[in-house]
Motif scaffolding. Sequence first.
Motif, PDB file in Angstrom:
ATOM      1  N   SER A  99     -14.893   5.758   2.223  1.00 32.40           N
ATOM      2  CA  SER A  99     -14.173   5.743   0.946  1.00 32.40           C
ATOM      3  C   SER A  99     -12.873   6.520   1.097  1.00 32.40           C
ATOM      4  O   SER A  99     -12.722   7.313   2.029  1.00 32.40           O
ATOM      5  CB  SER A  99     -15.027   6.389  -0.134  1.00 32.40           C
ATOM      6  N   PRO A 100     -11.924   6.298   0.186  1.00 32.88           N
ATOM      7  CA  PRO A 100     -10.660   7.043   0.281  1.00 32.88           C
ATOM      8  C   PRO A 100     -10.876   8.560   0.294  1.00 32.88           C
ATOM      9  O   PRO A 100     -10.210   9.272   1.052  1.00 32.88           O
ATOM     10  CB  PRO A 100      -9.908   6.602  -0.974  1.00 32.88           C
ATOM     11  N   SER A 101     -11.823   9.055  -0.506  1.00 34.94           N
ATOM     12  CA  SER A 101     -11.980  10.518  -0.493  1.00 34.94           C
ATOM     13  C   SER A 101     -12.630  11.015   0.800  1.00 34.94           C
ATOM     14  O   SER A 101     -12.383  12.148   1.220  1.00 34.94           O
ATOM     15  CB  SER A 101     -12.713  11.025  -1.732  1.00 34.94           C
ATOM     16  N   ARG A 127      -9.838  -2.475   0.299  1.00 35.66           N
ATOM     17  CA  ARG A 127     -10.442  -1.163   0.512  1.00 35.66           C
ATOM     18  C   ARG A 127      -9.913  -0.442   1.752  1.00 35.66           C
ATOM     19  O   ARG A 127      -9.573   0.727   1.717  1.00 35.66           O
ATOM     20  CB  ARG A 127     -11.969  -1.346   0.603  1.00 35.66           C
ATOM     21  N   ARG A 130      -6.625   1.063   1.216  1.00 32.01           N
ATOM     22  CA  ARG A 130      -6.665   2.255   0.362  1.00 32.01           C
ATOM     23  C   ARG A 130      -7.257   3.448   1.095  1.00 32.01           C
ATOM     24  O   ARG A 130      -6.816   4.580   0.920  1.00 32.01           O
ATOM     25  CB  ARG A 130      -7.425   1.960  -0.917  1.00 32.01           C
ATOM     26  N   ASP A 154       7.041  -6.217   1.935  1.00 25.47           N
ATOM     27  CA  ASP A 154       7.610  -5.911   0.618  1.00 25.47           C
ATOM     28  C   ASP A 154       6.491  -5.569  -0.367  1.00 25.47           C
ATOM     29  O   ASP A 154       6.586  -4.607  -1.127  1.00 25.47           O
ATOM     30  CB  ASP A 154       8.406  -7.133   0.139  1.00 25.47           C
ATOM     31  N   ARG A 155       5.425  -6.353  -0.314  1.00 29.24           N
ATOM     32  CA  ARG A 155       4.276  -6.109  -1.194  1.00 29.24           C
ATOM     33  C   ARG A 155       3.661  -4.734  -0.902  1.00 29.24           C
ATOM     34  O   ARG A 155       3.367  -3.974  -1.810  1.00 29.24           O
ATOM     35  CB  ARG A 155       3.239  -7.207  -0.960  1.00 29.24           C
ATOM     36  N   ILE A 157       5.090  -2.154   0.517  1.00 33.63           N
ATOM     37  CA  ILE A 157       5.995  -1.070   0.121  1.00 33.63           C
ATOM     38  C   ILE A 157       5.849  -0.804  -1.372  1.00 33.63           C
ATOM     39  O   ILE A 157       5.814   0.341  -1.824  1.00 33.63           O
ATOM     40  CB  ILE A 157       7.453  -1.426   0.486  1.00 33.63           C
ATOM     41  N   GLY A 158       5.711  -1.892  -2.151  1.00 29.88           N
ATOM     42  CA  GLY A 158       5.486  -1.748  -3.594  1.00 29.88           C
ATOM     43  C   GLY A 158       4.193  -1.003  -3.884  1.00 29.88           C
ATOM     44  O   GLY A 158       4.152  -0.123  -4.742  1.00 29.88           O
ATOM     45  N   GLU A 161       4.562   2.649  -3.080  1.00 32.56           N
ATOM     46  CA  GLU A 161       5.306   3.312  -4.159  1.00 32.56           C
ATOM     47  C   GLU A 161       4.407   3.554  -5.367  1.00 32.56           C
ATOM     48  O   GLU A 161       4.434   4.616  -5.972  1.00 32.56           O
ATOM     49  CB  GLU A 161       6.496   2.451  -4.593  1.00 32.56           C
ATOM     50  N   ALA A 162       3.599   2.534  -5.696  1.00 34.59           N
ATOM     51  CA  ALA A 162       2.731   2.648  -6.865  1.00 34.59           C
ATOM     52  C   ALA A 162       1.738   3.792  -6.689  1.00 34.59           C
ATOM     53  O   ALA A 162       1.377   4.475  -7.642  1.00 34.59           O
ATOM     54  CB  ALA A 162       1.994   1.341  -7.106  1.00 34.59           C
ATOM     55  N   GLU A 163       1.286   4.021  -5.463  1.00 36.46           N
ATOM     56  CA  GLU A 163       0.331   5.102  -5.198  1.00 36.46           C
ATOM     57  C   GLU A 163       1.057   6.432  -4.996  1.00 36.46           C
ATOM     58  O   GLU A 163       0.443   7.426  -4.603  1.00 36.46           O
ATOM     59  CB  GLU A 163      -0.515   4.793  -3.951  1.00 36.46           C
ATOM     60  N   GLU A 164       2.338   6.424  -5.230  1.00 33.73           N
ATOM     61  CA  GLU A 164       3.169   7.619  -5.097  1.00 33.73           C
ATOM     62  C   GLU A 164       3.113   8.226  -3.698  1.00 33.73           C
ATOM     63  O   GLU A 164       3.070   9.434  -3.521  1.00 33.73           O
ATOM     64  CB  GLU A 164       2.811   8.636  -6.188  1.00 33.73           C
TER      65      GLU A 164
END
Lengths: 267, 230
Positions: A99-101, A127, A130, A154-155, A157-158, A161-164
């Motif tokens: 998992s991500p954590s 998954r 992430r 491009d997707r 990179i977006g 960005e969304a995940e900061e």
Amino acid sequence: MAAKVITVTSGKGGVGKTTNVANIAAGLALGGSKVVCIDGDIGLRNLDVVLGLENRIVYDLVDVIEGRCRLRQAMIKDKRIADLYLIPAAQTRDKTAVSPSDMVRLCDQLRLEFDWIVIDCPAGIERGFRNALAPADMVLVVTNPEISAVRDADRIIGLVEAEEKGPALLILNRVNMEMVKRGDMLTPDDVVDLLAIELIGIIPEDEQVLVGSNQGVPVVFDQKSRAGQAFRNVCARLNGENVPFMELEARPALFGRLGKLFRGAAN
Amino acid sequence: MDTMQQVSVEIKGVQNALLVTFGEGDWLSAEASLLQRVDAQNAFFKGGRLVVDVAQRKLKAADMGKFRDLLSERGVSLWGVLTTSVTTRETARRLGLATQLPGSKPVRRLSERRSTTPQEQEEALLIRKTLRSGMKIEHSGHVTVIGDVNPGAEIVAGGDVVVWGRLRGSVSAGVETNPNAIVCAMEMEPTHLRIADTIANVPARRRGEKRGPEMASIYKNEVIFRFWKK
């Protein structure tokens, strides 16, 4: 020591993520840093093959996370460079085993001991992506000068960005100068123009890259290879050095002029 | 956990997802209460898709990302977030989550209005970033983008669309009802352009050709492109 976590991603498969991870990790270690790379592609591992460490795997990432072994036991030490380690992916499981954590916790443990943690992200935006992105301090997006790869980049990179986690840095892989000159390939200029992120490397197409991957010797070890030199330049830039782009990989603004120079030299 | 208050959590089935609504309380408490519930009845939740109504609570990307990951660790996927907060809705969109219930049509609300002039009372939406592939902006009023609209990105607007940059994605302006809507861009190279019900015939343009600002509008039932400056 507090390691910096670099996640190498692309969206599209087959653009050279794993090769980039192997070469960047080896290149950073050659430069004297302590480096560990993590294969995030659970179920389809191959970073071990590219690094030539395949037959030394005993434990893997999932074993560490599920507590079947200690972190140390899953870290494979490279045979050539003292301070390069690999944590391989499990081959018999899938992305949901981690998992991500889990990844954040694992990297926090590793941070104390290393200068760099390089994560090989699987293709796709699910998954596995992430998992690989969660601990990242820095994201490198690898793409080829090809419309479909650029669209996926491009997707990605977006999403970064969304995940900061942005802004991501760009590596343009497998640039064939002959084709660029003939107008059959997107120029680095075209790609940077669309993606609008900072370029950190242009890797020329080089047969030695494939030879190296098959032999388990990343091309960055090869002093004569142009791709090897390009990877060493990327590592230097990661270390904050201001390395000019190679003639062949001139900055987009100077591209035409230097391209001509290079052509002149080649003739 | 001491400071966490218990927040009531209500769950009901909608379409093919579970809709979660919360009682009074801040986001962290609401999140904790829901996770408690999920842990207690894991067999029920496992494999489910959640749509969470957070009402007016403001969630940043980090909060929402963490929430989604915590759910996915429990085998539950976060499918959408319903909210009245503009910030939260924007966050949800950026993370690729739905902002309305599955099956509901986004444009239905627009057609109820049935106005033929640009909706002056509508808020305009200003977006100050490049829209990348996979991003979708839906807004019932006008949309202004300061940045590029890349191939694979999509804008659906009830009013006009103005792009202060290159338009290379797809755009629908004046959705369904407003044939007076216009689309402007500094460089007009859309993959798909529609005004009201009319689909433009976008000429295939050479890569890198600089044409300058253009405006698209409907003239005699066709979408035409005009240069901003002759």
